[in-house]
Design a protein around this motif. Structure first.
Motif, PDB file in Angstrom:
ATOM      1  N   SER A  69       0.834  -1.190   0.000  1.00  0.00           N
ATOM      2  CA  SER A  69       0.000   0.000   0.000  1.00  0.00           C
ATOM      3  C   SER A  69       0.875   1.248   0.000  1.00  0.00           C
ATOM      4  N   TRP A  70       1.864   1.244   0.861  1.00  0.00           N
ATOM      5  CA  TRP A  70       2.733   2.422   0.925  1.00  0.00           C
ATOM      6  C   TRP A  70       3.595   2.525  -0.315  1.00  0.00           C
ATOM      7  N   GLY A  71       3.871   1.393  -0.947  1.00  0.00           N
ATOM      8  CA  GLY A  71       4.596   1.443  -2.216  1.00  0.00           C
ATOM      9  C   GLY A  71       3.822   2.274  -3.228  1.00  0.00           C
ATOM     10  N   GLY A  72       2.513   2.054  -3.290  1.00  0.00           N
ATOM     11  CA  GLY A  72       1.690   2.815  -4.220  1.00  0.00           C
ATOM     12  C   GLY A  72       1.650   4.289  -3.851  1.00  0.00           C
ATOM     13  N   MET A  73       1.504   4.550  -2.547  1.00  0.00           N
ATOM     14  CA  MET A  73       1.462   5.936  -2.105  1.00  0.00           C
ATOM     15  C   MET A  73       2.764   6.649  -2.463  1.00  0.00           C
ATOM     16  N   LEU A  74       3.900   5.973  -2.197  1.00  0.00           N
ATOM     17  CA  LEU A  74       5.199   6.605  -2.474  1.00  0.00           C
ATOM     18  C   LEU A  74       5.377   6.857  -3.964  1.00  0.00           C
ATOM     19  N   ASN A  75       4.961   5.892  -4.778  1.00  0.00           N
ATOM     20  CA  ASN A  75       5.109   6.077  -6.216  1.00  0.00           C
ATOM     21  C   ASN A  75       4.335   7.318  -6.663  1.00  0.00           C
ATOM     22  N   GLY A  76       3.177   7.530  -6.071  1.00  0.00           N
ATOM     23  CA  GLY A  76       2.403   8.717  -6.390  1.00  0.00           C
ATOM     24  C   GLY A  76       3.106   9.983  -5.925  1.00  0.00           C
ATOM     25  N   PHE A  77       3.521   9.996  -4.662  1.00  0.00           N
ATOM     26  CA  PHE A  77       4.171  11.189  -4.122  1.00  0.00           C
ATOM     27  C   PHE A  77       5.450  11.533  -4.876  1.00  0.00           C
ATOM     28  N   LEU A  78       6.243  10.492  -5.153  1.00  0.00           N
ATOM     29  CA  LEU A  78       7.528  10.769  -5.800  1.00  0.00           C
ATOM     30  C   LEU A  78       7.339  11.243  -7.234  1.00  0.00           C
ATOM     31  N   THR A  79       6.190  10.882  -7.831  1.00  0.00           N
ATOM     32  CA  THR A  79       5.908  11.406  -9.168  1.00  0.00           C
ATOM     33  C   THR A  79       5.685  12.917  -9.114  1.00  0.00           C
ATOM     34  N   MET A  80       5.199  13.389  -7.966  1.00  0.00           N
ATOM     35  CA  MET A  80       4.951  14.823  -7.819  1.00  0.00           C
ATOM     36  C   MET A  80       6.215  15.579  -7.465  1.00  0.00           C
ATOM     37  N   GLN A  81       7.264  14.822  -7.137  1.00  0.00           N
ATOM     38  CA  GLN A  81       8.547  15.435  -6.791  1.00  0.00           C
ATOM     39  C   GLN A  81       8.933  16.478  -7.838  1.00  0.00           C
ATOM     40  N   GLY A  82       9.343  17.628  -7.392  1.00  0.00           N
ATOM     41  CA  GLY A  82       9.770  18.632  -8.360  1.00  0.00           C
ATOM     42  C   GLY A  82       8.609  19.460  -8.885  1.00  0.00           C
ATOM     43  N   ALA A  83       7.366  19.028  -8.562  1.00  0.00           N
ATOM     44  CA  ALA A  83       6.218  19.813  -9.023  1.00  0.00           C
ATOM     45  C   ALA A  83       5.468  20.386  -7.825  1.00  0.00           C
ATOM     46  N   TRP A  84       6.126  20.374  -6.690  1.00  0.00           N
ATOM     47  CA  TRP A  84       5.422  20.790  -5.464  1.00  0.00           C
ATOM     48  C   TRP A  84       4.974  22.236  -5.524  1.00  0.00           C
ATOM     49  N   ASP A  85       5.737  23.070  -6.245  1.00  0.00           N
ATOM     50  CA  ASP A  85       5.308  24.463  -6.361  1.00  0.00           C
ATOM     51  C   ASP A  85       3.946  24.553  -7.034  1.00  0.00           C
ATOM     52  N   ARG A  86       3.698  23.635  -7.982  1.00  0.00           N
ATOM     53  CA  ARG A  86       2.397  23.665  -8.664  1.00  0.00           C
ATOM     54  C   ARG A  86       1.271  23.180  -7.778  1.00  0.00           C
ATOM     55  N   VAL A  87       1.625  22.338  -6.806  1.00  0.00           N
ATOM     56  CA  VAL A  87       0.584  21.819  -5.915  1.00  0.00           C
ATOM     57  C   VAL A  87      -0.119  22.974  -5.204  1.00  0.00           C
ATOM     58  N   ARG A  88       0.642  24.046  -4.950  1.00  0.00           N
ATOM     59  CA  ARG A  88       0.056  25.155  -4.216  1.00  0.00           C
ATOM     60  C   ARG A  88      -1.083  25.810  -5.009  1.00  0.00           C
ATOM     61  N   THR A  89      -0.979  25.805  -6.316  1.00  0.00           N
ATOM     62  CA  THR A  89      -1.991  26.509  -7.113  1.00  0.00           C
ATOM     63  C   THR A  89      -2.969  25.573  -7.815  1.00  0.00           C
TER      64      THR A  89
END
Ligand code: HEM
Ligand code: HEM
Lengths: 480, 233
Positions: free
Chosen positions: A283-303
């Protein structure tokens, strides 16, 4: 056979249909959930034979799981599979049958459940004629998907497709085995299984319905739409492989954690606990794969409200898949079982993970389906914050309430006698029932904000706009 | 790339689907098949009897109204539970339960041992309005059950369906199911009237009476079985 780069006409009609029906069933289902929550806090809100809690509750679960969640899954998988395979769905007729057949099933579910036609088995309440209809429509969906895969023009199948395949196969198996019943009349049947064995089959089904309706197909949505939205490939292909196979292998064993300290044979309960704990890893493997895909795009998460919904969705996926295994430990379960803790757990998964991921998927697809921009990004952001607030107002009091109940039921006086009567535990949690109803109302109001935003988006767009899209290589494939 | 080994699955949908099926069927087989055969080794409690036709109708109404969404019927083997409800649940109690009704939530108390805990008249008033009996209760009122005449037109069909599944009903019991139900309902109506409650003809044959019959049967086998009462089985 058409060659590379040729224009492919995807069938988006079925996707539009499911997107709208899912949104409508979501609002219906959550309104009914709110009514149920109100009835628990204010019993005067129960009315007559048709609208009391006992009939409302299964309507709530069926509408949100089969109408809303699965509606988004049908929409998202029809959207994703055609693009990932670079070919139109196998059969337009099957797509239409899927859309209309499924919605007819949900309508008949709503009517029959309110009329009291139920088998009582959780998430499998519908009576035998509807069970048969579900099997037929499911097989239609399966043929349509497998037919598309057989004709695909992209050799490699991306991870999202694996999760949808697992959903199709496993749900077929679960539904058919658990729905075995002997009809007495056209809306009454008796289970082919009895007592302990019936419980065993039902929770093998019930747990894996959570696994293969509220987890794997939602992971499929996350695997397709999250990389699309951040515009970068999934972080790790190897992690996808590992966590996909371990998740589906382990999940199927964990059902007995719903029957801890029941008359079910001890060894099955032990399996249930052991496999539940193992489930944390995939389960956490899936969660991490999702989070790490967002790596580097965190600034966009804000908007970007869509990314925010994915991020909070994954967070709650991580939380509920940690909480679940804890609740599967015998000593913890002895406290949590039968209490509102279970309800808190359910909705941290259902509102936090499932609903937010489904909302994100709809926000991604709807402007594209109607060839326009989202009417208001600001309203979508508002929806995100309302939903998060509602979710916290729902889940937190349920945790407190569950622990309170559990502790009161087991509290003893110094002489060993019970410290509280049952009704004292009912009054003690009433305040939490009230807060939960407020949380539910807040969450639901967010869904209405979305509904308005979607209607305005559709009105400014057009379904009829030219649909051909250049069959580009799916950006989501690849990764390390 | 290190995940090349997985290519044969990713590139072939039949292979991928087959392996997926294998992955989920193994757990299914292991969890469903052995308990199926172990079922035969479950000893029914000596005093366990199949539901009477009235009890069965009552049980089906209990299901119809979703009583199981709030009430569990499964006492766990802890002292605090057995003190509160009665002897813990045993595998041998459930062989006539189609479906099982253990539930997953205790919004209201467990009912597995509620039989004979209260008089019939208590249940009658409780259906009319739970808050007349317990002001803090959040149970819906089920007055409509007391105002609807019980429909026994399917009773014989129900018993014979259950006999096909192995419940030991005799031909007579199947044939007389509606009549038996009415006779038994008369007994319960008499006991409610005996408590000074006035019932009209509809109320005396109402669905509520059937549910009361069912509730009063709950836990009967354990209650009547001394061995089970001591919890040593
Ligand atoms: C406005 C939002 C919602 C409200 C107010 C709400 C309210 C409720 C209430 C009052 C119950 C009964 C709890 C009990 O018996 O003690 C319930 C059960 C349930 N709800 Fe919701 N709900 C909402 C959204 C959802 C969503 C979106 C999902 C799934 C995607 C969901 C899935 C479920 C499930 C599976 C159960 C049964 C839990 C169990 O049997 O343990 N709910 N809900
Ligand atoms: C590793 C993952 C998970 C494990 C091991 C797990 C474990 C559990 C346990 C032990 C229970 C309580 C059973 C009881 O005492 O009655 C439960 C209930 C439940 N969980 Fe989870 N859980 C997990 C993830 C999730 C997720 C992601 C969802 C998504 C919505 C979810 C939905 C539910 C539902 C609907 C129930 C209530 C079933 C019912 O009683 O009707 N679970 N889970």
């Amino acid at each position: 056979m058409s060659s590379e780069g040729e224009v492919v006409q995807y069938d988006m009609q079925v996707v539009r249909g499911f997107a709208i029906s899912a949104l409508v069933w979501g609002i219906v289902g959550m309104t009914v959930g709110l009514l149920a929550a109100i009835q628990l806090a204010w019993p005067e809100a129960n009315a007559g034979p048709w609208l009391h809690f006992g009939r409302i509750r299964p309507l709530h679960t069926n509408a949100v799981i089969f109408g809303f969640t699965l509606g988004v899954v049908f929409a998202g998988s029809y959207y994703g599979i055609q693009r990932l395979c670079r070919v139109r769905m196998f059969s337009d007729t099957l797509s239409r049958l899927n859309l209309w057949g499924w919605n007819a099933i949900i309508v008949s579910a709503a009517v029959s459940l309110l009329a009291g036609k139920t088998t009582s088995k959780e998430y499998a309440e519908l009576e035998w004629p509807i069970d048969i209809a579900i099997a037929v429509v499911w097989i239609i969906y399966a043929i349509n998907v497998f037919g598309t895969l057989a004709r695909r023009r992209e050799r490699q199948m991306y991870a999202a497709i694996w999760f949808w395949i697992a959903t199709i196969i496993t749900i077929a198996m679960l539904h058919i085995v658990n729905s075995m019943e002997l009809p007495v009349s056209w809306m009454k049947s008796y289970s082919l299984y009895a007592g302990v064995y019936d419980a065993n089959v039902q929770w093998w089904y019930g747990h894996n319905a959570v696994g293969f309706l509220l987890t794997t197909p939602i992971l499929g949505l996350m695997y397709y739409f999250l990389p699309k939205q951040v515009d970068r490939p999934i972080y790790s292909h190897r992690l996808s492989i590992l966590h996909f196979w371990s998740l589906i292998c382990i999940y199927i064993w964990a059902g007995p954690h719903h029957l801890i300290y029941s008359p079910l044979p001890d060894w099955t309960q032990t399996f249930g606990t052991a496999f539940s704990i193992m489930l944390i890893l995939p389960s956490w493997g899936g969660m991490l794969n999702g989070f790490l895909t967002m790596q580097g795009a965190w600034d966009r998460v804000r908007t970007d409200p869509i990314l925010k919904m994915f991020a909070v969705g994954l967070t709650f996926y991580g939380m509920s898949t940690f909480e679940g295994p804890m609740m599967a430990i015998k000593t913890v379960n002895s406290l949590s079982h039968f209490t509102n803790w279970t309800i808190g757990h359910v909705h941290s998964g259902a509102l936090g993970w499932v609903a937010l991921t489904c909302f994100a998927t709809l926000y991604y697809m709807i402007p594209r389906l109607w060839h326009t921009q989202l009417y208001s990004v600001r309203l979508a952001n508002t929806h995100f914050w309302i939903a998060t607030l509602g979710l916290l107002l729902y889940v937190t009091p349920m945790w407190i309430s569950g622990v309170t109940q559990g502790l009161m039921w087991r509290a003893v006086n110094p002489d060993g006698s019970l410290a509280y009567t049952f009704i004292e535990s009912v009054s003690a949690i009433r305040v939490y029932d009230v807060i939960r109803a407020v949380g539910g109302a807040v969450f639901l109001s967010g869904a209405f904000v979305m509904f308005y935003n979607v209607i305005m988006t559709i009105r400014q767009g057009s379904a009829a706009a030219p649909e051909p899209s250049l069959a580009a290589t799916p950006a989501v494939a690849g990764g390390r | 790339m290190s995940h090349e080994w997985h290519r044969p699955l990713e590139n072939h949908w039949i292979r991928l689907s087959t392996f997926t099926f294998l992955a989920v069927i193994v757990g299914g087989v292991c969890l469903l098949i052995p308990p199926f055969f172990l079922q035969g080794t479950i000893e029914p409690l000596t005093n366990l009897r199949p539901y009477s036709s009235l009890e069965l109708e009552g049980r089906d109404i209990y299901i119809r109204e979703g009583c199981n969404t709030c009430h569990s019927q499964q006492v766990r083997p802890f002292k605090t539970e057995t003190d509160r409800y009665g002897p813990f649940s045993l595998a041998g109690e459930g062989i006539y339960d189609r479906p099982f009704l253990w539930g997953s939530r205790r919004t209201g108390p467990d009912l597995a041992r509620v039989g004979k805990k209260y008089p019939d008249s208590w249940h009658w008033l409780h259906f009319k309005n739970p808050r007349d009996i317990e002001p803090r209760s959040n149970m819906p009122e089920f007055a409509f059950l007391t105002e609807t005449v019980l429909d026994t037109s399917l009773s014989s069909a129900k018993l014979s369906a259950l006999r096909m599944l192995g419940h030991p009903y005799t031909d007579d019991e199947i044939r007389n199911a509606p009549g038996d139900a009415e006779r038994a309902a008369g007994g319960i109506a008499a006991s409610i009237r005996g408590a000074g409650i006035v019932l009209d003809a509809t109320e005396a044959r109402s669905e509520a009476v059937a549910v009361i019959a069912y509730l009063q049967s709950l836990g009967h086998a354990v209650r009547e079985d001394d061995v089970a009462m001591t919890g040593t089985r």
